[in-house]
Design a protein around this motif. Structure first.
Motif, mmCIF file in Angstrom:
data_model
loop_
_atom_site.group_PDB
_atom_site.id
_atom_site.type_symbol
_atom_site.label_atom_id
_atom_site.label_comp_id
_atom_site.label_asym_id
_atom_site.label_seq_id
_atom_site.Cartn_x
_atom_site.Cartn_y
_atom_site.Cartn_z
ATOM 1 N N GLU A 247 0.831 -1.207 0.000
ATOM 2 C CA GLU A 247 0.000 0.000 0.000
ATOM 3 C C GLU A 247 0.864 1.254 0.000
ATOM 4 O OE1 GLU A 247 -3.994 1.712 2.266
ATOM 5 O OE2 GLU A 247 -2.685 0.313 3.319
ATOM 6 N N PHE A 248 1.857 1.301 0.891
ATOM 7 C CA PHE A 248 2.747 2.458 0.936
ATOM 8 C C PHE A 248 3.572 2.541 -0.345
ATOM 9 C CE2 PHE A 248 6.804 4.496 1.806
ATOM 10 C CZ PHE A 248 6.406 5.681 2.389
ATOM 11 N N GLN A 249 4.081 1.402 -0.801
ATOM 12 C CA GLN A 249 4.928 1.400 -1.990
ATOM 13 C C GLN A 249 4.174 1.877 -3.230
ATOM 14 O OE1 GLN A 249 8.293 0.850 -2.348
ATOM 15 N NE2 GLN A 249 8.229 0.995 -0.117
ATOM 16 N N ALA A 250 2.889 1.528 -3.314
ATOM 17 C CA ALA A 250 2.104 1.946 -4.476
ATOM 18 C C ALA A 250 1.986 3.458 -4.554
ATOM 19 C CB ALA A 250 0.718 1.308 -4.420
ATOM 20 N N GLU A 251 1.904 4.134 -3.400
ATOM 21 C CA GLU A 251 1.709 5.584 -3.400
ATOM 22 C C GLU A 251 3.005 6.372 -3.329
ATOM 23 O OE1 GLU A 251 -0.975 8.880 -0.958
ATOM 24 O OE2 GLU A 251 -1.641 6.808 -1.192
ATOM 25 N N PHE A 252 3.991 5.844 -2.603
ATOM 26 C CA PHE A 252 5.211 6.625 -2.372
ATOM 27 C C PHE A 252 6.489 5.950 -2.869
ATOM 28 C CE2 PHE A 252 2.282 8.107 0.960
ATOM 29 C CZ PHE A 252 2.334 9.481 0.738
ATOM 30 N N GLY A 253 6.401 4.698 -3.293
ATOM 31 C CA GLY A 253 7.599 3.940 -3.616
ATOM 32 C C GLY A 253 8.480 4.571 -4.670
ATOM 33 N N GLU A 254 7.881 5.263 -5.655
ATOM 34 C CA GLU A 254 8.671 5.877 -6.725
ATOM 35 C C GLU A 254 9.044 7.323 -6.422
ATOM 36 O OE1 GLU A 254 6.547 5.401 -10.358
ATOM 37 O OE2 GLU A 254 6.700 3.207 -10.354
ATOM 38 N N ARG A 255 8.694 7.784 -5.226
ATOM 39 C CA ARG A 255 8.956 9.192 -4.888
ATOM 40 C C ARG A 255 10.060 9.362 -3.856
ATOM 41 N NH1 ARG A 255 3.450 12.169 -3.555
ATOM 42 N NH2 ARG A 255 4.840 13.976 -3.856
ATOM 43 N N LEU A 256 10.524 8.263 -3.280
ATOM 44 C CA LEU A 256 11.579 8.381 -2.279
ATOM 45 C C LEU A 256 12.345 7.065 -2.169
ATOM 46 C CD1 LEU A 256 10.142 6.672 0.160
ATOM 47 C CD2 LEU A 256 9.159 8.864 0.784
ATOM 48 N N VAL A 257 13.476 7.132 -1.463
ATOM 49 C CA VAL A 257 14.305 5.965 -1.169
ATOM 50 C C VAL A 257 14.151 5.654 0.313
ATOM 51 C CG1 VAL A 257 16.665 5.051 -1.092
ATOM 52 C CG2 VAL A 257 15.942 6.537 -2.993
ATOM 53 N N LEU A 258 14.033 4.381 0.654
ATOM 54 C CA LEU A 258 13.852 3.965 2.043
ATOM 55 C C LEU A 258 15.121 3.329 2.584
ATOM 56 C CD1 LEU A 258 10.325 2.264 2.093
ATOM 57 C CD2 LEU A 258 10.981 4.363 3.274
ATOM 58 N N ALA A 259 15.473 3.672 3.813
ATOM 59 C CA ALA A 259 16.607 3.028 4.486
ATOM 60 C C ALA A 259 16.263 2.845 5.951
ATOM 61 C CB ALA A 259 17.877 3.858 4.338
ATOM 62 N N TYR A 260 16.937 1.900 6.585
ATOM 63 C CA TYR A 260 16.672 1.585 7.991
ATOM 64 C C TYR A 260 17.976 1.582 8.775
ATOM 65 C CZ TYR A 260 15.503 -1.013 12.196
ATOM 66 O OH TYR A 260 15.347 -1.380 13.510
ATOM 67 N N VAL A 261 17.928 2.139 9.979
ATOM 68 C CA VAL A 261 19.079 2.144 10.886
ATOM 69 C C VAL A 261 18.648 1.531 12.204
ATOM 70 C CG1 VAL A 261 20.664 3.578 12.223
ATOM 71 C CG2 VAL A 261 20.184 4.157 9.838
ATOM 72 N N ASP A 262 19.330 0.472 12.622
ATOM 73 C CA ASP A 262 19.072 -0.144 13.926
ATOM 74 C C ASP A 262 19.938 0.553 14.963
ATOM 75 O OD1 ASP A 262 18.777 -1.690 16.176
ATOM 76 O OD2 ASP A 262 18.807 -3.595 15.109
ATOM 77 N N GLY A 263 19.296 1.280 15.870
ATOM 78 C CA GLY A 263 20.029 2.061 16.861
ATOM 79 C C GLY A 263 20.778 1.243 17.882
ATOM 80 N N ALA A 264 20.586 -0.085 17.879
ATOM 81 C CA ALA A 264 21.282 -0.930 18.849
ATOM 82 C C ALA A 264 22.641 -1.395 18.338
ATOM 83 C CB ALA A 264 20.427 -2.147 19.198
ATOM 84 N N THR A 265 22.919 -1.236 17.031
ATOM 85 C CA THR A 265 24.199 -1.677 16.481
ATOM 86 C C THR A 265 25.249 -0.595 16.653
ATOM 87 O OG1 THR A 265 23.719 -0.797 14.275
ATOM 88 C CG2 THR A 265 22.938 -3.043 14.769
ATOM 89 N N GLU A 266 26.516 -0.980 16.468
ATOM 90 C CA GLU A 266 27.604 -0.009 16.643
ATOM 91 C C GLU A 266 27.492 1.120 15.630
ATOM 92 O OE1 GLU A 266 32.502 0.102 16.681
ATOM 93 O OE2 GLU A 266 31.440 -1.816 16.712
ATOM 94 N N GLN A 267 27.285 0.760 14.343
ATOM 95 C CA GLN A 267 27.122 1.792 13.327
ATOM 96 C C GLN A 267 25.858 2.600 13.579
ATOM 97 O OE1 GLN A 267 25.981 0.540 9.431
ATOM 98 N NE2 GLN A 267 27.025 2.233 8.407
ATOM 99 N N GLY A 268 24.797 1.905 13.994
ATOM 100 C CA GLY A 268 23.547 2.594 14.264
ATOM 101 C C GLY A 268 23.676 3.615 15.371
ATOM 102 N N ARG A 269 24.387 3.260 16.445
ATOM 103 C CA ARG A 269 24.574 4.213 17.553
ATOM 104 C C ARG A 269 25.288 5.464 17.082
ATOM 105 N NH1 ARG A 269 25.185 -0.621 20.544
ATOM 106 N NH2 ARG A 269 27.429 -0.663 20.206
#
Length: 363
Positions: free
Chosen positions: A55-77
């Motif tokens: 549902e989200f991808q159909a409306e916004f998928g071609e308008r932005l790039v998605l990324a995720y950061v896990d705040g518990a990892t060393e890089q994430g912190r």
């Protein structure tokens, strides 16, 4: 569970890791939406699953790039610290050049996604545009509150508080907007001024039941509040609850139960006696063994052991738990609450704060 929230991004997932998201955003010229979350957070996984979903991808998928950061990892912190993230799931939106455009709570449904994202993507809701409108006195009360919320999520509580005070002072703002702005100011305030801030709010918004409940409990916890003031506030809160009972019976019961439980588990027998009808009604609305155990705990705390047999017979117990088991759980609950109070007092003693005053005597 959402794949990104678990730290694994399978091939074909629209949710990238941070480095890949930055690269793709720069190459494609699309804004980058970075979700800062943490594995195990009960709110992160639903938000990530929604953003990855069709549902989200159909409306916004071609308008932005998605990324995720896990705040518990060393890089994430490291990224959490760099971008001043203090809560999750938080969505921070960047331009392809890496400039932060806006930040908001990561959406978990289409209503939330459509609240901010379209305006950010078309450029009318960014730090630059909002700052320009603010300088030109072009923001209405809703705009001031939206900008204040974004500042708060950025950790800039001073700027947020200043904007929220402007909302409260706006004569053209509706009462609900002003009330919410006032409560948000209090949430950011130092605990040492909670009582005075809540009292001021109560004078401005006398029908705000949530604030009355918070003020009552804040007074119990504040060693500087005189017992007479605490008692008067409890009376006023109870009166407000009873006046609004017909207006919304179930929320009324929940509010009364919340106040009752806070006072009772803080160890005040008189309030435990007052609380009993609220928990009885909560049981009538939605029975559970846990609620029955808390009702039994109130009986024991108030020294009304004679009520225990009657309350044990209020509802049939689907769990099959024996009377003795439920009473034992109630005693354990009281013991755990006493230990928690002692830990709080010990922490206050170690920090050099004055020990809390005893709760007010029950009526």
């Amino acid at each position: 569970a959402a794949s990104a929230a678990l730290g694994a991004v399978p091939a074909g997932s629209p949710m990238l890791d941070h480095a890949a998201g930055v690269r793709l955003s720069a190459q494609s010229g699309l804004p980058l939406l970075v979700v800062f979350g943490q594995a195990g957070c009960p709110f992160t996984a639903p938000a990530v699953a929604f953003l990855e979903g069709p549902e989200f991808q159909a409306e916004f998928g071609e308008r932005l790039v998605l990324a995720y950061v896990d705040g518990a990892t060393e890089q994430g912190r490291s990224l959490v610290e760099r971008h001043r993230v203090d809560s999750w799931p938080l969505a921070v939106i960047f331009s392809p050049a890496g400039e932060e455009l806006w930040r908001t709570v990561a959406p978990h449904d289409m209503a939330a996604a459509r609240e901010d994202l379209p305006a950010v993507l078309d450029g009318s809701l960014t730090w630059k545009t909002q700052t320009a409108l603010l300088a030109g006195n072009g923001l209405d009360a809703g705009g001031l509150r939206r900008l204040a919320g974004a500042y708060r999520r950025r950790g800039q509580n001073g700027e947020s508080t200043e904007l929220l005070r402007a909302v409260v002072a706006r004569e053209d703002a509706d009462t609900e907007t002003r009330r919410r702005a006032s409560l948000e100011i209090i949430q950011m305030a130092d605990r040492s001024v909670w009582v005075s801030a809540l009292e001021s709010h109560a004078r401005e918004f006398p029908l705000d039941l949530e604030a009355a409940l918070n003020l009552s409990f804040a007074m119990v916890r504040d060693p500087q509040v005189e017992p007479v003031r605490r008692e008067r506030q409890v009376v006023a809160t109870v009166a407000a609850l009873r006046e609004r009972e017909d207006e919304f019976p179930e929320p009324f019961v929940r509010s009364g139960y919340r106040l009752a439980r806070q006072y009772a588990l803080y160890g005040e027998p008189g309030m435990a006696a007052w609380a009993t009808p609220y928990v009885e009604r909560a049981l009538a609305l939605r029975y559970s063994d846990d609620l029955l155990v808390e009702l039994l705990a109130l009986d024991l705390l108030a020294g009304r052991d004679s009520l225990v047999p009657r309350h044990l017979k209020l509802h049939p117990r689907e769990s099959g738990a024996a009377d003795a088991d439920l009473v034992a759980r109630a005693r354990t609950l009281l013991a755990e609450a006493a230990e928690e109070r002692e830990r709080d007092r010990e922490a206050e003693r170690e920090s050099g704060a004055a020990p809390p005053a005893p709760p007010p005597a029950g009526r």
